[in-house]
Design an enzyme around this catalytic site. Sequence first.
Site, PDB file in Angstrom:
ATOM      1  N   SER A 183      -6.783 -41.977  23.499  1.00 54.99           N
ATOM      2  CA  SER A 183      -5.988 -40.759  23.676  1.00 54.99           C
ATOM      3  C   SER A 183      -5.039 -40.593  22.500  1.00 54.99           C
ATOM      4  O   SER A 183      -4.490 -41.571  21.992  1.00 54.99           O
ATOM      5  CB  SER A 183      -5.190 -40.845  24.976  1.00 54.99           C
ATOM      6  OG  SER A 183      -4.186 -39.845  24.985  1.00 54.99           O
TER       7      SER A 183
ATOM      8  N   HIS B 112      -4.393 -31.182  36.201  1.00 61.63           N
ATOM      9  CA  HIS B 112      -3.779 -29.977  35.628  1.00 61.63           C
ATOM     10  C   HIS B 112      -3.294 -29.026  36.737  1.00 61.63           C
ATOM     11  O   HIS B 112      -3.980 -28.840  37.748  1.00 61.63           O
ATOM     12  CB  HIS B 112      -4.808 -29.266  34.751  1.00 61.63           C
ATOM     13  CG  HIS B 112      -4.237 -28.177  33.892  1.00 61.63           C
ATOM     14  ND1 HIS B 112      -4.300 -26.845  34.239  1.00 61.63           N
ATOM     15  CD2 HIS B 112      -3.573 -28.231  32.705  1.00 61.63           C
ATOM     16  CE1 HIS B 112      -3.717 -26.118  33.295  1.00 61.63           C
ATOM     17  NE2 HIS B 112      -3.273 -26.934  32.354  1.00 61.63           N
TER      18      HIS B 112
HETATM   19  C1  LIG Z   1      -5.281 -27.655  28.901  1.00 61.65           C
HETATM   20  C2  LIG Z   1      -5.884 -28.263  30.098  1.00 61.65           C
HETATM   21  C3  LIG Z   1      -6.515 -27.480  31.071  1.00 61.65           C
HETATM   22  C4  LIG Z   1      -6.514 -25.999  31.021  1.00 61.65           C
HETATM   23  O1  LIG Z   1      -7.291 -25.565  29.973  1.00 61.65           O
HETATM   24  P1  LIG Z   1      -7.047 -24.111  29.338  1.00 61.65           P
HETATM   25  O2  LIG Z   1      -8.013 -24.131  28.212  1.00 61.65           O
HETATM   26  O3  LIG Z   1      -5.605 -24.068  28.938  1.00 61.65           O
HETATM   27  O4  LIG Z   1      -7.372 -23.122  30.391  1.00 61.65           O
HETATM   28  C5  LIG Z   1      -7.125 -28.115  32.133  1.00 61.65           C
HETATM   29  N1  LIG Z   1      -7.104 -29.448  32.234  1.00 61.65           N
HETATM   30  C6  LIG Z   1      -6.516 -30.235  31.327  1.00 61.65           C
HETATM   31  C7  LIG Z   1      -6.559 -31.709  31.506  1.00 61.65           C
HETATM   32  C8  LIG Z   1      -5.876 -29.662  30.227  1.00 61.65           C
HETATM   33  O5  LIG Z   1      -5.264 -30.457  29.338  1.00 61.65           O
END
Ligand SMILES: *Cc1c(COP(=O)(O)O)cnc(C)c1O
Length: 384
Positions: free
Chosen positions: A330, A129
């Site tokens: 998934s 991310h």
């Molecule tokens: C959405 C997401 C995040 C971030 O999470 P938030 O709840 O938006 O802060 C981190 N890692 C992955 C793999 C995600 O899909």
Amino acid sequence: MKDAATTTPKTLSAADAHRLDELYAKFTSETDHLIGYPCNTDFDYSPLVRFFRFSLNNVGDPYLSGNFNLNSHEFEREVLATFIKLTQGDPDGAWGYCTNGGTEGNMYGLFLARELHPEGLVYYSEDTHYSVGKILRCLHLRNIMIKSRPDGAIDLDDLRETIRIHRDAPPIVFANIGTTMKGACDDVGGIFKIFDGLAIKRRYVHVDAALSGMILPFVDDPQPWNFAAGADSVSISGHKMIGAPMPCGVALAKKANVDRIARSVEYVASLDTTLSGSRNGLAPLILWYAFKTVGAEGFRRRIDSCFEVADYAMERLAAVGRNPWRNKNSITVVFDRPPHAIVRRWQLAVEGGIAHLIAMPHVTRERIDRFIADLERSKAEDDS
Ligand SMILES: *Cc1c(COP(=O)(O)O)cnc(C)c1O
């Protein structure tokens, strides 16, 4: 005595009220087209609306009582106990707190890792991310990006080779369980095999399970991903699979590790174990309400039907030549990137030549049909 007129807010002007109505209408329509981002919109927390009148604040460690009593710590602890069970943590040996979302949980995990291994080196795949790069800068952590395989999972050969070259630094692996774009799971068992093969005893694995942390507990053959697989900390979003009107999530970690860093700050403040000071007191109520009303069986059924819709979307996308595929366990369906207007209207996430839709609970077959029809229409327009 204060004059009531100065403390009670006046009602909105007609023009301002109109703006809110317009915003409400926009959200209603946009929600109806949402298929690209993983926030479930299928929820009803209206029985909790009455809690809006309190200044709730869950400041501090949810397991300790402070002086501020307008908190939902008791409910937060029940929510955490449920998440600890879902992640196969030790009920007596795990700790956690409700965060503002997955990002905070990831920052917490890496913060803990750094406090335990200040000279550690963080490894994470290129499919990680986008917020993680920022977290690493904030925490001033040395880090190396590892190649991903085409399916989005971390390339274990590249990881092994890179860890081998840097054997002097304890490895901190940031593992993805459900990457953002392709829904891929890093092979957590394979990561531990690398450590053992290189006789590395000082190590840390944080698991980012933002979306899939609420999918894998409910499938028949989950990949090893959680505390039982050796994770030291796990982050899960609350507003993704569960669904919430505001972002939220949980950070989970081994209590013994948290105690080690909690002690070191004890004489500065009290046990300042959470990243945020003031914390959302409504979010734990929402998550608690979801667990009580949907329940484990309800989540299992919900996840089952998400897979059915994901497979249906693949069928339809294949029929119109968009080359869809998805990873095991998934609900993220990856396909060839469509024209810009479609990406905007259906709020699709895109990256280079690919796009994805995520078969969240609110994404029905009927919505997939509308999306495919729109896609075909745009193609016809392009061709004409
Ligand atoms: C959405 C997401 C995040 C971030 O999470 P938030 O709840 O938006 O802060 C981190 N890692 C992955 C793999 C995600 O899909």
